[in-house]
Design a protein around this motif. Structure first.
Motif, PDB file in Angstrom:
ATOM      1  N   ILE A 100       0.879  -1.170   0.000  1.00  0.00           N
ATOM      2  CA  ILE A 100       0.000   0.000   0.000  1.00  0.00           C
ATOM      3  C   ILE A 100       0.915   1.217   0.000  1.00  0.00           C
ATOM      4  CG2 ILE A 100      -1.839   1.238   1.207  1.00  0.00           C
ATOM      5  CD1 ILE A 100      -2.541  -1.467   2.545  1.00  0.00           C
ATOM      6  N   ILE A 101       0.945   1.924  -1.110  1.00  0.00           N
ATOM      7  CA  ILE A 101       1.938   2.969  -1.335  1.00  0.00           C
ATOM      8  C   ILE A 101       1.362   4.344  -1.052  1.00  0.00           C
ATOM      9  CG2 ILE A 101       3.299   4.147  -3.124  1.00  0.00           C
ATOM     10  CD1 ILE A 101       3.899   1.501  -4.375  1.00  0.00           C
ATOM     11  N   HIS A 121      -3.282  -0.750  -2.895  1.00  0.00           N
ATOM     12  CA  HIS A 121      -3.813   0.603  -3.062  1.00  0.00           C
ATOM     13  C   HIS A 121      -2.638   1.585  -3.160  1.00  0.00           C
ATOM     14  CE1 HIS A 121      -7.516   3.059  -2.940  1.00  0.00           C
ATOM     15  NE2 HIS A 121      -6.693   4.022  -2.564  1.00  0.00           N
ATOM     16  N   ILE A 122      -2.865   2.698  -3.858  1.00  0.00           N
ATOM     17  CA  ILE A 122      -1.861   3.753  -3.942  1.00  0.00           C
ATOM     18  C   ILE A 122      -2.528   5.084  -3.615  1.00  0.00           C
ATOM     19  CG2 ILE A 122      -0.181   4.982  -5.364  1.00  0.00           C
ATOM     20  CD1 ILE A 122       0.181   2.510  -7.038  1.00  0.00           C
ATOM     21  N   TYR A 123      -2.012   5.770  -2.602  1.00  0.00           N
ATOM     22  CA  TYR A 123      -2.440   7.115  -2.246  1.00  0.00           C
ATOM     23  C   TYR A 123      -1.435   8.097  -2.847  1.00  0.00           C
ATOM     24  CZ  TYR A 123      -5.294   4.700   1.218  1.00  0.00           C
ATOM     25  OH  TYR A 123      -6.201   3.862   1.836  1.00  0.00           O
ATOM     26  N   MET A 124      -1.933   9.057  -3.601  1.00  0.00           N
ATOM     27  CA  MET A 124      -1.069  10.027  -4.265  1.00  0.00           C
ATOM     28  C   MET A 124      -1.341  11.414  -3.706  1.00  0.00           C
ATOM     29  SD  MET A 124      -1.543   8.734  -8.199  1.00  0.00           S
ATOM     30  CE  MET A 124      -2.260   7.100  -8.454  1.00  0.00           C
ATOM     31  N   VAL A 125      -0.278  12.116  -3.342  1.00  0.00           N
ATOM     32  CA  VAL A 125      -0.390  13.467  -2.819  1.00  0.00           C
ATOM     33  C   VAL A 125       0.341  14.393  -3.780  1.00  0.00           C
ATOM     34  CG1 VAL A 125       0.091  15.005  -0.882  1.00  0.00           C
ATOM     35  CG2 VAL A 125      -0.457  12.592  -0.455  1.00  0.00           C
ATOM     36  N   GLU A 126      -0.387  15.296  -4.419  1.00  0.00           N
ATOM     37  CA  GLU A 126       0.194  16.167  -5.437  1.00  0.00           C
ATOM     38  C   GLU A 126      -0.444  17.559  -5.358  1.00  0.00           C
ATOM     39  OE1 GLU A 126       1.967  18.220  -8.067  1.00  0.00           O
ATOM     40  OE2 GLU A 126       2.719  16.223  -7.555  1.00  0.00           O
ATOM     41  N   PRO A 127       0.359  18.610  -5.119  1.00  0.00           N
ATOM     42  CA  PRO A 127      -0.204  19.953  -4.977  1.00  0.00           C
ATOM     43  C   PRO A 127      -0.654  20.604  -6.281  1.00  0.00           C
ATOM     44  CG  PRO A 127       2.176  20.023  -4.754  1.00  0.00           C
ATOM     45  CD  PRO A 127       1.797  18.575  -4.800  1.00  0.00           C
ATOM     46  N   SER A 128      -0.129  20.146  -7.410  1.00  0.00           N
ATOM     47  CA  SER A 128      -0.465  20.770  -8.694  1.00  0.00           C
ATOM     48  C   SER A 128      -1.813  20.264  -9.210  1.00  0.00           C
ATOM     49  CB  SER A 128       0.625  20.469  -9.730  1.00  0.00           C
ATOM     50  OG  SER A 128       0.182  20.804 -11.026  1.00  0.00           O
ATOM     51  N   LYS A 145      -8.347   1.409  -6.895  1.00  0.00           N
ATOM     52  CA  LYS A 145      -7.041   1.152  -6.287  1.00  0.00           C
ATOM     53  C   LYS A 145      -6.247   2.423  -6.026  1.00  0.00           C
ATOM     54  CE  LYS A 145      -4.559  -2.400  -7.416  1.00  0.00           C
ATOM     55  NZ  LYS A 145      -3.705  -3.367  -8.151  1.00  0.00           N
ATOM     56  N   THR A 146      -6.825   3.577  -6.319  1.00  0.00           N
ATOM     57  CA  THR A 146      -6.078   4.828  -6.184  1.00  0.00           C
ATOM     58  C   THR A 146      -6.908   5.895  -5.478  1.00  0.00           C
ATOM     59  OG1 THR A 146      -6.793   5.572  -8.390  1.00  0.00           O
ATOM     60  CG2 THR A 146      -4.666   4.438  -8.246  1.00  0.00           C
ATOM     61  N   ASP A 192      -6.082   6.794   9.757  1.00  0.00           N
ATOM     62  CA  ASP A 192      -6.278   5.392  10.117  1.00  0.00           C
ATOM     63  C   ASP A 192      -5.863   4.434   9.003  1.00  0.00           C
ATOM     64  OD1 ASP A 192      -7.423   6.071  12.624  1.00  0.00           O
ATOM     65  OD2 ASP A 192      -9.309   6.543  11.594  1.00  0.00           O
ATOM     66  N   LYS A 193      -5.126   4.932   8.014  1.00  0.00           N
ATOM     67  CA  LYS A 193      -4.777   4.099   6.870  1.00  0.00           C
ATOM     68  C   LYS A 193      -3.500   3.299   7.120  1.00  0.00           C
ATOM     69  CE  LYS A 193      -8.220   5.804   4.545  1.00  0.00           C
ATOM     70  NZ  LYS A 193      -9.446   5.004   4.364  1.00  0.00           N
ATOM     71  N   ARG A 194      -3.463   2.112   6.586  1.00  0.00           N
ATOM     72  CA  ARG A 194      -2.262   1.290   6.627  1.00  0.00           C
ATOM     73  C   ARG A 194      -1.397   1.624   5.421  1.00  0.00           C
ATOM     74  NH1 ARG A 194      -1.534  -4.033   4.424  1.00  0.00           N
ATOM     75  NH2 ARG A 194       0.394  -4.975   5.223  1.00  0.00           N
ATOM     76  N   ILE A 195      -0.107   1.884   5.648  1.00  0.00           N
ATOM     77  CA  ILE A 195       0.834   2.234   4.592  1.00  0.00           C
ATOM     78  C   ILE A 195       2.057   1.329   4.725  1.00  0.00           C
ATOM     79  CG2 ILE A 195       2.315   4.037   3.621  1.00  0.00           C
ATOM     80  CD1 ILE A 195      -0.653   4.637   3.297  1.00  0.00           C
ATOM     81  N   THR A 196       2.491   0.730   3.621  1.00  0.00           N
ATOM     82  CA  THR A 196       3.663  -0.150   3.670  1.00  0.00           C
ATOM     83  C   THR A 196       4.863   0.404   2.915  1.00  0.00           C
ATOM     84  OG1 THR A 196       3.020  -1.426   1.695  1.00  0.00           O
ATOM     85  CG2 THR A 196       2.150  -2.172   3.828  1.00  0.00           C
ATOM     86  N   PHE A 197       4.651   1.478   2.140  1.00  0.00           N
ATOM     87  CA  PHE A 197       5.742   2.043   1.336  1.00  0.00           C
ATOM     88  C   PHE A 197       5.485   3.544   1.181  1.00  0.00           C
ATOM     89  CE2 PHE A 197       8.976   0.974  -2.061  1.00  0.00           C
ATOM     90  CZ  PHE A 197       9.207   2.266  -2.502  1.00  0.00           C
ATOM     91  N   ILE A 198       6.488   4.355   1.524  1.00  0.00           N
ATOM     92  CA  ILE A 198       6.405   5.798   1.287  1.00  0.00           C
ATOM     93  C   ILE A 198       7.480   6.190   0.286  1.00  0.00           C
ATOM     94  CG2 ILE A 198       6.714   8.107   2.266  1.00  0.00           C
ATOM     95  CD1 ILE A 198       5.616   7.079   4.901  1.00  0.00           C
TER      96      ILE A 198
END
Length: 270
Positions: A100-101, A121-128, A145-146, A192-198
């Motif tokens: 989970i990225i 799942h992949i969470y993406m953080v992008e200001p643009s 998945k995103t 509360d999210k599980r994250i395995t890769f940053i």
């Protein structure tokens, strides 16, 4: 000139885990546009985007026409060339099945596009907002998945200004930027999210982001691949901060940046 500086730094300052053979390979390596040509199959204009196809993956990437399409060369080299010092999936920070990225500073999204089939799942953080529109198009078939956050990541929750006019968009507290956006702690966005890769590359705000990700890191102990070469960063401070959260983290520094003898990346794992 940049390669001469890297040679100078390697000889007189630090080697950052670059052995002599790797250094010579780097110094003789073709420029990124030539490296990218090995992987880029075709670039077409598709309404407000460039549609990019690759030789080694079947998926399409959409790049905003607001930015020169030449900008794709750098990220293509960094994403596919495993000898590039900016390569995220190095040794102990490979992307594995079910990961989970959390991708902070996603930009065009090539890294998550390449690994998405492996991920839960992949969470993406992008200001643009410009890049976020492209991300929505690129990942339109992967909505389940995103998750895309049009935010900047930092050490506090507030409103800031963002410069949308360059690939290396910067945030600030004044109106130099043309767009007002939300700056959020990672702990706020993903409580509360599980994250395995940053994975993080956010133009010098990496340490500020880490200050706002303490709970996520302590709770999940994810693999971390983070850039440290920007002038605002102190790699030693970043190492000390992450290890203050989770003392058992191991780490590996990699690469020499051309502007000063900082490592390009630091990889952390348990």
């Amino acid at each position: 000139m940049r390669r001469l500086r890297i040679l100078f730094y390697w000889l007189f300052y630090t080697k950052n885990n670059i052995i002599f053979v790797e250094l010579i390979k780097y110094l003789l390596k073709p420029k990124v546009d030539k490296v990218a040509k090995r992987y880029i199959k075709k670039i077409l204009l598709n309404n407000n985007f460039f549609e990019i196809t690759f030789n080694n993956i079947s998926k399409k990437l959409f790049w905003p026409i607001k930015f020169s399409v030449e900008g794709i060369n750098q990220v293509t080299a960094e994403t596919f060339d495993n000898e590039d010092w900016h390569y995220y999936r190095y040794k102990h920070t490979e992307v594995e099945d079910g990961d989970i990225i959390l991708d902070i500073g996603t930009a065009e999204g090539l890294f998550p596009l390449v690994v998405i089939d492996k991920c839960e799942h992949i969470y993406m953080v992008e200001p643009s907002s410009v890049f976020c529109e492209a991300l929505k198009k690129t990942f339109s078939e992967y909505e389940n998945k995103t998750t895309i956050f049009n935010n900047a990541a930092g050490s506090i929750d507030e409103e800031v200004y963002f410069n949308e006019d360059s690939l290396a968009g910067q945030i600030s507290n004044d109106k130099k930027g043309e767009t007002k956006i939300r700056l959020r702690k990672i702990d706020t966005l993903l409580t509360d999210k599980r994250i395995t890769f940053i994975k993080a590359d956010i133009e010098g705000f990496e340490q500020e982001m880490l200050l706002g990700a303490e709970n996520i890191i302590k709770k999940n102990k994810p693999k971390i691949a983070i850039t440290t070469y920007h002038k605002e960063n102190n790699p030693v401070d970043i190492i000390n901060l992450i290890k203050s959260y989770v003392p058992e983290y191991k780490y590996f520094i990699k690469g020499i940046h051309g502007e000063e003898p900082k490592p390009v990346m630091i990889h952390f794992w348990i």
